[in-house]
Structure formats: C-alpha cells, structure tokens
Design a protein around this motif. Structure first.
Motif, PDB file in Angstrom:
ATOM      1  N   ALA A 193       0.624  -1.193  -7.331  1.00 41.10           N
ATOM      2  CA  ALA A 193       1.528   0.035  -6.676  1.00 41.10           C
ATOM      3  C   ALA A 193       1.147   0.654  -5.365  1.00 41.10           C
ATOM      4  CB  ALA A 193       1.995   0.886  -7.824  1.00 41.10           C
ATOM      5  N   PHE A 194       0.150   1.472  -5.481  1.00 42.19           N
ATOM      6  CA  PHE A 194      -0.726   2.378  -4.531  1.00 42.19           C
ATOM      7  C   PHE A 194      -0.798   1.403  -3.386  1.00 42.19           C
ATOM      8  CE2 PHE A 194      -3.957   3.802  -2.129  1.00 42.19           C
ATOM      9  CZ  PHE A 194      -3.875   5.953  -1.816  1.00 42.19           C
ATOM     10  N   GLU A 195      -1.482   0.468  -3.597  1.00 42.44           N
ATOM     11  CA  GLU A 195      -1.205  -0.815  -2.093  1.00 42.44           C
ATOM     12  C   GLU A 195      -0.057  -0.210  -1.012  1.00 42.44           C
ATOM     13  OE1 GLU A 195      -5.408  -2.601  -4.374  1.00 42.44           O
ATOM     14  OE2 GLU A 195      -3.249  -3.673  -3.540  1.00 42.44           O
ATOM     15  N   VAL A 196       1.061  -0.804  -1.622  1.00 36.84           N
ATOM     16  CA  VAL A 196       1.923  -1.126  -1.643  1.00 36.84           C
ATOM     17  C   VAL A 196       2.648   0.527  -0.873  1.00 36.84           C
ATOM     18  CG1 VAL A 196       4.483  -2.180  -1.989  1.00 36.84           C
ATOM     19  CG2 VAL A 196       2.597  -3.131  -2.929  1.00 36.84           C
ATOM     20  N   LEU A 197       2.835   0.997  -2.088  1.00 33.36           N
ATOM     21  CA  LEU A 197       2.850   1.987  -1.143  1.00 33.36           C
ATOM     22  C   LEU A 197       2.527   2.505   0.464  1.00 33.36           C
ATOM     23  CD1 LEU A 197       4.320   5.201  -1.359  1.00 33.36           C
ATOM     24  CD2 LEU A 197       1.942   6.450  -1.784  1.00 33.36           C
ATOM     25  N   ILE A 198       0.940   2.611   0.461  1.00 36.87           N
ATOM     26  CA  ILE A 198       0.483   3.015   2.263  1.00 36.87           C
ATOM     27  C   ILE A 198       0.980   1.636   2.516  1.00 36.87           C
ATOM     28  CG2 ILE A 198      -1.535   2.897   2.892  1.00 36.87           C
ATOM     29  CD1 ILE A 198      -1.187   5.252   0.785  1.00 36.87           C
ATOM     30  N   GLY A 199       0.726   0.466   2.350  1.00 35.55           N
ATOM     31  CA  GLY A 199       1.638  -0.222   3.392  1.00 35.55           C
ATOM     32  C   GLY A 199       3.064   0.075   3.982  1.00 35.55           C
ATOM     33  N   VAL A 256       6.518  -9.552   2.096  1.00 35.52           N
ATOM     34  CA  VAL A 256       5.187 -10.746   1.743  1.00 35.52           C
ATOM     35  C   VAL A 256       4.097 -10.185   2.348  1.00 35.52           C
ATOM     36  CG1 VAL A 256       4.581 -12.688   2.016  1.00 35.52           C
ATOM     37  CG2 VAL A 256       6.992 -12.113   1.224  1.00 35.52           C
ATOM     38  N   ASP A 257       4.084  -9.943   4.067  1.00 32.04           N
ATOM     39  CA  ASP A 257       2.490  -9.269   4.568  1.00 32.04           C
ATOM     40  C   ASP A 257       2.231  -8.096   4.077  1.00 32.04           C
ATOM     41  OD1 ASP A 257       2.604 -11.529   6.224  1.00 32.04           O
ATOM     42  OD2 ASP A 257       3.948 -10.680   7.549  1.00 32.04           O
ATOM     43  N   ILE A 258       3.314  -6.858   4.035  1.00 31.77           N
ATOM     44  CA  ILE A 258       2.176  -6.288   3.166  1.00 31.77           C
ATOM     45  C   ILE A 258       1.958  -6.596   1.450  1.00 31.77           C
ATOM     46  CG2 ILE A 258       3.123  -3.721   1.716  1.00 31.77           C
ATOM     47  CD1 ILE A 258       4.886  -3.071   3.779  1.00 31.77           C
ATOM     48  N   ALA A 259       2.063  -7.715   1.119  1.00 30.31           N
ATOM     49  CA  ALA A 259       1.372  -7.791   0.000  1.00 30.31           C
ATOM     50  C   ALA A 259       0.084  -8.222   0.448  1.00 30.31           C
ATOM     51  CB  ALA A 259       2.398  -8.633  -1.644  1.00 30.31           C
ATOM     52  N   LYS A 260       0.079  -9.377   1.424  1.00 29.94           N
ATOM     53  CA  LYS A 260      -0.796  -9.289   1.684  1.00 29.94           C
ATOM     54  C   LYS A 260      -1.985  -8.359   1.822  1.00 29.94           C
ATOM     55  CE  LYS A 260       1.534 -14.219   2.243  1.00 29.94           C
ATOM     56  NZ  LYS A 260       1.192 -15.248   3.801  1.00 29.94           N
ATOM     57  N   ILE A 261      -1.545  -7.536   2.874  1.00 30.58           N
ATOM     58  CA  ILE A 261      -2.893  -6.939   3.330  1.00 30.58           C
ATOM     59  C   ILE A 261      -3.249  -6.245   2.541  1.00 30.58           C
ATOM     60  CG2 ILE A 261      -2.826  -4.885   4.843  1.00 30.58           C
ATOM     61  CD1 ILE A 261      -0.817  -5.964   6.417  1.00 30.58           C
ATOM     62  N   GLY A 262      -2.352  -5.393   1.164  1.00 28.15           N
ATOM     63  CA  GLY A 262      -2.504  -4.699  -0.040  1.00 28.15           C
ATOM     64  C   GLY A 262      -4.273  -5.462  -0.916  1.00 28.15           C
ATOM     65  N   GLN A 263      -3.973  -7.265  -1.002  1.00 29.15           N
ATOM     66  CA  GLN A 263      -4.882  -7.909  -1.477  1.00 29.15           C
ATOM     67  C   GLN A 263      -6.338  -7.382  -0.596  1.00 29.15           C
ATOM     68  OE1 GLN A 263      -4.396 -11.915  -0.982  1.00 29.15           O
ATOM     69  NE2 GLN A 263      -5.514 -12.310  -3.108  1.00 29.15           N
ATOM     70  N   PHE A 264      -5.992  -7.854   0.740  1.00 30.44           N
ATOM     71  CA  PHE A 264      -7.260  -8.140   1.426  1.00 30.44           C
ATOM     72  C   PHE A 264      -8.408  -6.544   1.506  1.00 30.44           C
ATOM     73  CE2 PHE A 264      -8.860  -6.172   5.783  1.00 30.44           C
ATOM     74  CZ  PHE A 264      -9.760  -7.249   5.921  1.00 30.44           C
ATOM     75  N   ALA A 265      -7.059  -5.534   1.201  1.00 36.06           N
ATOM     76  CA  ALA A 265      -8.334  -3.751   0.881  1.00 36.06           C
ATOM     77  C   ALA A 265      -8.795  -4.402  -0.695  1.00 36.06           C
ATOM     78  CB  ALA A 265      -6.958  -3.582   0.844  1.00 36.06           C
ATOM     79  N   GLU A 266      -7.947  -4.548  -1.308  1.00 36.68           N
ATOM     80  CA  GLU A 266      -8.414  -4.871  -2.462  1.00 36.68           C
ATOM     81  C   GLU A 266      -9.873  -5.639  -2.785  1.00 36.68           C
ATOM     82  OE1 GLU A 266      -7.214  -5.380  -7.547  1.00 36.68           O
ATOM     83  OE2 GLU A 266      -5.428  -4.505  -5.970  1.00 36.68           O
ATOM     84  N   ASN A 267      -9.493  -6.812  -1.937  1.00 38.27           N
ATOM     85  CA  ASN A 267     -10.843  -8.004  -2.387  1.00 38.27           C
ATOM     86  C   ASN A 267     -12.121  -7.477  -1.263  1.00 38.27           C
ATOM     87  OD1 ASN A 267      -8.946 -10.932  -2.169  1.00 38.27           O
ATOM     88  ND2 ASN A 267      -9.186  -9.548  -4.083  1.00 38.27           N
TER      89      ASN A 267
END
Length: 424
Positions: A162-168, A183-194
């Motif tokens: 949720a935080f990652e999506v907020l920042i994106g 969809v792209d915001i979600a992918k960027i969130g996963q990239f940041a977490e990984n």
C-alpha cells in the motif's frame, strides 16, 4: 488549495461523495473525522501550504493461496483500509515523509544507488520507487508528506505494498500528469521491494493494491501478467467480508514460509522445470512414488495443492464475473480446505500448543455452518483468517471471535473500487 482550505472544504460536506465512493456511505462521518485529524497534524508539521490528498488501499487475498511464487493464478481485492497522505510538492529533489510511529529520514533523490544500510526501511522503498521511475524514463521529484495508515501490519493486508502504491501514485500525479498505469506502478513497487528493500516478493501484493476492486491475475508471464479487474461486492448478496486477527506471532516463522516455495520448486526440479505451474496433475500422479522417495510426502502434497488451487482461482474469477455467489463461496471453502490439508499453512508444525488459526477456522464452522465461507488468509501459520459472513450472523460471528481472540480482533472490510488515487 491550502490545508486550511481543504479542511473547510471537508467541513462543508463537499468531499462526502468522494468519501462514500472510497469507503461506503456508512463511513462518511468517521472518515471525515479521520481526514480532518490528519490534515490538522499535517498543517502543524508542513505549514498551511498548498497540498493534495492521496490514498492507497491495502488488499485481501481471495483465491490462489501460495500460487503467485509458482507463476500461477490469483484472485485478490483492494479493501477500504488504506494509507492516506497530505502532500505538498517541493522544488528540491528531497522527499520528507512524516507518519506517526515512523522515524523516516529525508531521502535525496539525486542519489538512487542501492544503500545496503537502508535494507528493510521506508527510505529504501522511497529511493527504490524513484529509481524504478527513472529506469522506465518517468519523471520523479521531491515532496513533503504527512501520512496515516489503518492497514493492519502483519495481517495479510500488505501494508508495505500500500505504501509503495502511495509513493508511486504521488510521483505519477506530481510529475507525470497521471500518465502511468496502475499496472506499471505495481511493477515499480515490486522492483523497489526486491532491489532496494531487499525482500523477495511476487507481484500479487502490489497489483492487488494498485488495480482496485476484485482482480484476477495470472502470473504465467511474470513480466507481463494477465490482469483483469472484476467489479463485485459481496454485500450485494448479503455477505460481509470479515478478517479475524488471531493475535499469533509471526516470530521464528520465516523458515516455514520459505519452505513452501522451496518444496514446490524441488518437485518441479525433478521434472526439469523451475516452477510447479509447468507441470500437470497427470504428471504429478504418475510420479508420486519418485517424489515421495526423493523429496518426501509434504512436497508432493504442496504441489498437489498448487495445481488444484491455481485452477480454482480461475474458476473463482469466472464465478465473480458471472455474479454467481454460491459457486464463489463454495470455491472459497475448497481453497481453505486445500490450504489446511495439503499446503499445510494453518498449523505451526513446531508449536503444538498454539494453533490459533485452526481454532478460528473451527469457530467459523460452528457459527456459519453451511451458510458463508471461511479460509486461512495470506501466508498462514499466524496472522488472519478470512470469512464471508451472512449479515444476519455478523454480530454472533464477531462476538464468538472476540471471546477467543480479544476485543477488536475482527475487521469488517469493504471492497474498494479503485487503487491508489488523488482524493482531492
């Protein structure tokens, strides 16, 4: 608008329709109080500046328990528990993020290298999301924010996603004119977490928080998963979605969580494959003896769970599209039974005395009987269970759960029709 002007706007009732859309008509008053409190705190910290309100939801897993890491199918949904933020754009490249209970250092976006000492920190996610934007040739820049979240941490609602999506969503609004897809915001969130937060994760959590409503996802192609939003509200059929926090600790369970994908992949490896989604039930059935002999019984059972569960998630998505609540609830119960019997993520095998998830499921069966559905929620072993409870039984269900797990252990959730958004 300045923060003071936003406060007047809300007090005049001009945000009521928006709040009703996000949280439901019955929650307008409580959400107004919440937003006003957050705005008051933001005004003290940020000053009475021009500001924008943002919101990003948590999520609930609906079907496909432990299928995403094997590139299977999942059904998930955005929920009305969310993180909200009062944001003001800055000319500098600095992000300053303030939130109760968090001590977050300013992040200089001029430096988007990975900082090893930021592992598992909020700063890492902010820096990583900016890096993800840069990698995709999107714009990003500085801002100040004061935020508040009611997404339960450790309850399978994905507070970090949720935080990652907020920042994106903030970067998208402030610097990209809302041109970036959810969809792209979600992918960027996963990239940041990984890469920056340094935690291995699939794309399920970020996608569920970003898409909105119920979402069917197929991760067969992990770089470009098939995602479909499915508008559906269990309340239209007389059922409340309730999560129960059994108040069990996740401590010392990392090995148990890690063992699930490890054992599934060990089965796939016997067949020269990487993940179980590349196998069929027939292949599994014809090689039971070899799997049991070389790997043991549990890896076979977990692979068996996966192959049925990923198919079941697709059937659940179709039931939602068909508005077939009876079939949907039947599949939810089947999913829960498979998780309990074959995936084996309900009981902690190292702690025979504390089996809170099992108790919660037993109590659910006692109250609901054949009306409704219930299952383990998320990773399992601790955390929460999920139940679809007939409206006429909601009070009895909550009282039963609270008698065992304590007051306020239950969360009545509303499916949220959108992901990360600008509120005003």
């Amino acid at each position: 608008m300045t923060i003071s002007e936003i406060i007047k706007y809300i007090n005049a009732g001009k945000l009521d329709d928006r709040l009703s859309f996000l949280y439901g008509e019955n929650a307008i008053t409580s959400q107004k109080d919440r937003y006003l409190q957050v705005l008051d705190c933001a005004k003290k910290i940020l000053g009475d500046v021009e500001a924008i309100l943002f919101s990003a939801p948590g999520r609930t897993e609906v079907g496909g328990n432990h299928t995403d890491h094997q590139l299977g199918a999942v059904v998930a949904a955005s929920i009305d528990l969310d993180v909200i933020a009062v944001v003001t754009k800055q000319e500098s490249n600095i992000v300053e993020y303030y939130a109760d209970g968090f001590d977050v250092h300013p992040v200089d976006l001029s430096d988007l290298t990975i900082h090893e000492n930021e592992k598992n920190t909020t700063e890492a996610l902010i820096r990583g999301i900016a890096a993800g934007f840069q990698k995709q040739e999107y714009n990003y820049g500085g801002f100040k924010a004061y935020a508040q979240s009611n997404v339960l941490s450790g309850g399978g609602m994905s507070s970090s996603a949720a935080f990652e999506v907020l920042i994106g969503t903030i970067f998208n609004a402030l610097y990209n004119k809302y041109m970036i897809t959810s969809v792209d915001i979600a992918k960027i969130g996963q990239f940041a977490e990984n890469q920056y937060f340094m935690k291995a994760s699939g794309l399920l959590d970020q996608m569920a928080c970003s898409i909105g409503s119920f979402a069917s996802m197929d991760f067969k192609n992990p770089k470009n998963p098939e995602v479909e939003s499915i508008p559906f509200n269990p309340m239209d059929y007389g059922y409340q979605l309730i999560l129960t926090d059994v108040k069990a600790s996740h401590a010392d369970l990392s090995d148990e969580y890690s063992a699930i994908p490890y054992e599934m992949k060990s089965v796939a490896k016997l067949f020269g494959k990487e993940v179980v989604s590349e196998l069929t039930l027939d292949q599994l059935a014809m090689n039971v003896h070899q799997i049991r002999t070389e790997l043991g019984d549990r890896p076979f059972l977990r692979a068996y769970h996966f192959l049925n569960e990923t198919h079941r998630a697709k059937l659940q998505a179709q039931a939602l599209k068909d508005k077939d609540i009876a079939t949907f609830l039947k599949l939810v119960k089947e999913s829960g039974q498979s998780s309990y019997m074959y995936l084996q993520n309900v009981l902690n095998p190292t702690d025979h005395q504390n089996q809170a998830l099992g108790v919660a499921l037993a109590l659910s069966q006692m109250v609901l009987k054949d009306d409704g559905a219930y299952r383990v929620h998320g990773g399992g072993f601790a955390g929460t269970i999920q139940a679809y409870v007939p409206v006429k039984k909601v009070q009895e269900y909550i009282q039963t759960m609270e008698s065992s797990f304590g007051k306020d252990c239950c969360y009545i959730l509303r499916i949220r029709p959108c992901g990360g958004v600008k509120v005003i």
